[in-house]
Design an enzyme around this catalytic site. Structure first.
Site, mmCIF file in Angstrom:
data_model
loop_
_atom_site.group_PDB
_atom_site.id
_atom_site.type_symbol
_atom_site.label_atom_id
_atom_site.label_comp_id
_atom_site.label_asym_id
_atom_site.label_seq_id
_atom_site.Cartn_x
_atom_site.Cartn_y
_atom_site.Cartn_z
ATOM 1 N N GLY A 9 57.301 22.937 62.976
ATOM 2 C CA GLY A 9 56.870 23.709 64.143
ATOM 3 C C GLY A 9 58.003 24.579 64.675
ATOM 4 O O GLY A 9 58.189 24.700 65.882
ATOM 5 N N SER A 11 58.619 27.926 64.464
ATOM 6 C CA SER A 11 58.495 29.383 64.627
ATOM 7 C C SER A 11 58.095 29.819 66.027
ATOM 8 O O SER A 11 57.952 31.009 66.292
ATOM 9 C CB SER A 11 57.484 29.940 63.612
ATOM 10 O OG SER A 11 56.194 29.501 63.947
ATOM 11 N N ARG A 12 57.870 28.855 66.920
ATOM 12 C CA ARG A 12 57.606 29.241 68.319
ATOM 13 C C ARG A 12 57.917 28.063 69.237
ATOM 14 O O ARG A 12 58.161 26.936 68.781
ATOM 15 C CB ARG A 12 56.174 29.738 68.523
ATOM 16 C CG ARG A 12 55.103 28.708 68.267
ATOM 17 C CD ARG A 12 53.720 29.373 68.289
ATOM 18 N NE ARG A 12 52.706 28.498 67.752
ATOM 19 C CZ ARG A 12 51.801 27.851 68.477
ATOM 20 N NH1 ARG A 12 51.794 27.977 69.795
ATOM 21 N NH2 ARG A 12 50.916 27.077 67.914
ATOM 22 N N ASN A 87 59.746 18.253 65.102
ATOM 23 C CA ASN A 87 59.383 18.876 66.385
ATOM 24 C C ASN A 87 57.890 19.161 66.496
ATOM 25 O O ASN A 87 57.340 19.113 67.606
ATOM 26 C CB ASN A 87 60.177 20.179 66.546
ATOM 27 C CG ASN A 87 59.579 21.075 67.606
ATOM 28 O OD1 ASN A 87 59.770 20.861 68.816
ATOM 29 N ND2 ASN A 87 58.811 22.092 67.185
ATOM 30 N N TYR A 154 48.033 11.399 73.561
ATOM 31 C CA TYR A 154 49.329 12.084 73.445
ATOM 32 C C TYR A 154 50.456 11.112 73.809
ATOM 33 O O TYR A 154 51.439 10.984 73.086
ATOM 34 C CB TYR A 154 49.344 13.302 74.380
ATOM 35 C CG TYR A 154 50.608 14.142 74.303
ATOM 36 C CD1 TYR A 154 50.815 15.032 73.259
ATOM 37 C CD2 TYR A 154 51.595 14.053 75.290
ATOM 38 C CE1 TYR A 154 51.968 15.808 73.177
ATOM 39 C CE2 TYR A 154 52.745 14.831 75.221
ATOM 40 C CZ TYR A 154 52.928 15.703 74.169
ATOM 41 O OH TYR A 154 54.076 16.468 74.106
ATOM 42 N N LYS A 158 53.536 9.672 71.362
ATOM 43 C CA LYS A 158 54.961 9.892 71.656
ATOM 44 C C LYS A 158 55.699 8.565 71.844
ATOM 45 O O LYS A 158 56.877 8.453 71.491
ATOM 46 C CB LYS A 158 55.105 10.779 72.895
ATOM 47 C CG LYS A 158 54.614 12.212 72.680
ATOM 48 C CD LYS A 158 55.378 12.916 71.561
ATOM 49 C CE LYS A 158 54.968 14.369 71.408
ATOM 50 N NZ LYS A 158 55.732 15.063 70.353
#
Ligand code: NAP
Length: 250
Positions: A9, A11-12, A87, A154, A158
């Site tokens: 992840g 690229s942004r 990430n 979520y 995590k």
């Protein structure tokens, strides 16, 4: 010789913040994501401007076959991988109360945020053991310990990533491979764009000790410190990048 880092992840958002700082520190990069190469071409060009090599590895981290292809691509291009940054992560498509959470959303988040990261780390760890060198950094979230009942899947993913950090840290310690967890708070990215007004209000009402949104740059700086080996005797540790959100206060 430049070292190589794979950022899932990358690229942004937070991943790009990490990529910029690693590029500035002289790493060659393998940037992973699910978007097509054309969509990230400008970002790859931007990252190359720091002087190192950058390749794009399009792969769904939640898919075993695509993970293997990605590692093959990295290996074919660079030979050695020195740093893995787990990430990539997704939030629920829709926030729903814990009494309404769907199995579909639960499975999606577990598969991507936890299972994908676990088996990618396992594969990379085996390679790093052969090298007797490496570093693994997992981007979890304050949600590993802060309960949000409108996105329990979520939080659980995590919390699992947090235990995963400890497990790999213990297993890889003797092989000179530190494993760290970065735990961001509220960071301005696409992931939080939809809840911006709510978080603006919470920040205005004193949620944070440092009263501003976190930035991908804040996370990038911390990851670069770890990847460069500047915290060598602290494997398994959690680095909070949360502006004091989780500091107990009275
Ligand atoms: P984001 O802006 O939504 O970006 C998510 C990145 O993950 C994108 O680059 C995306 O790739 C990639 N990705 C999504 N699904 C993928 C998959 N199946 N395989 C490979 N890559 C995939 O999110 P962000 O805010 O930067 O979050 C990055 C990480 O930080 C996540 O793990 C998130 O849980 C964590 N985090 C974020 C915050 C926050 O406040 N933003 C706080 C704590 C923790 P594409 O670009 O190709 O779509």
């Amino acid at each position: 010789m430049r070292k190589t880092a794979l950022i899932t992840g990358g690229s942004r958002g937070i991943g790009l913040g990490i990529a910029i700082h690693l590029a500035q520190r002289g790493f060659n990069l393998a940037i992973n994501g699910v978007r097509e190469q054309d969509a990230v071409a400008d970002t790859i060009t931007q990252l190359k401007s720091y002087g190192g090599e950058v390749i794009y590895c399009r792969a769904d981290v939640g898919n075993a076959g695509q993970r293997a292809e990605m590692l093959q691509q990295v290996s074919d291009h660079y030979g050695t991988l020195h740093v893995l940054v787990n990430n990539a992560g997704v939030a629920p498509k829709e926030r729903k109360d814990i009494l309404e959470t769907t199995e579909e959303s639960f499975d999606r988040l577990m598969n991507m945020n936890l299972k994908g990261a676990f088996f990618l780390t396992q594969a990379v760890a085996n390679r790093m053991i052969n090298q007797q060198e490496g570093c693994i950094i997992n981007v979890s979230s304050i949600s590993a310990t802060v309960a949000s009942v409108t996105r329990p899947e979520y939080c659980i993913s995590k919390a699992g990533l947090s235990m995963m950090t400890q497990l790999f840290a213990v297993r890889l310690g003797a092989h000179q491979i530190p494993v760290y967890e970065i735990r961001p708070g509220i960071i301005a990215t696409d992931m939080t764009a939809g809840v911006k007004e709510r978080y603006d209000q919470l920040i205005g009402n004193g949620l944070l000790v440092q009263p501003r949104w976190g930035l991908p740059d804040d996370v990038g700086k911390a990851v670069a410190m770890l990847a460069a080996g500047d915290l060598p005797y602290s494997t398994g540790q959690v680095i909070m990048i949360d502006g004091g959100l989780t500091l107990p206060r009275l």
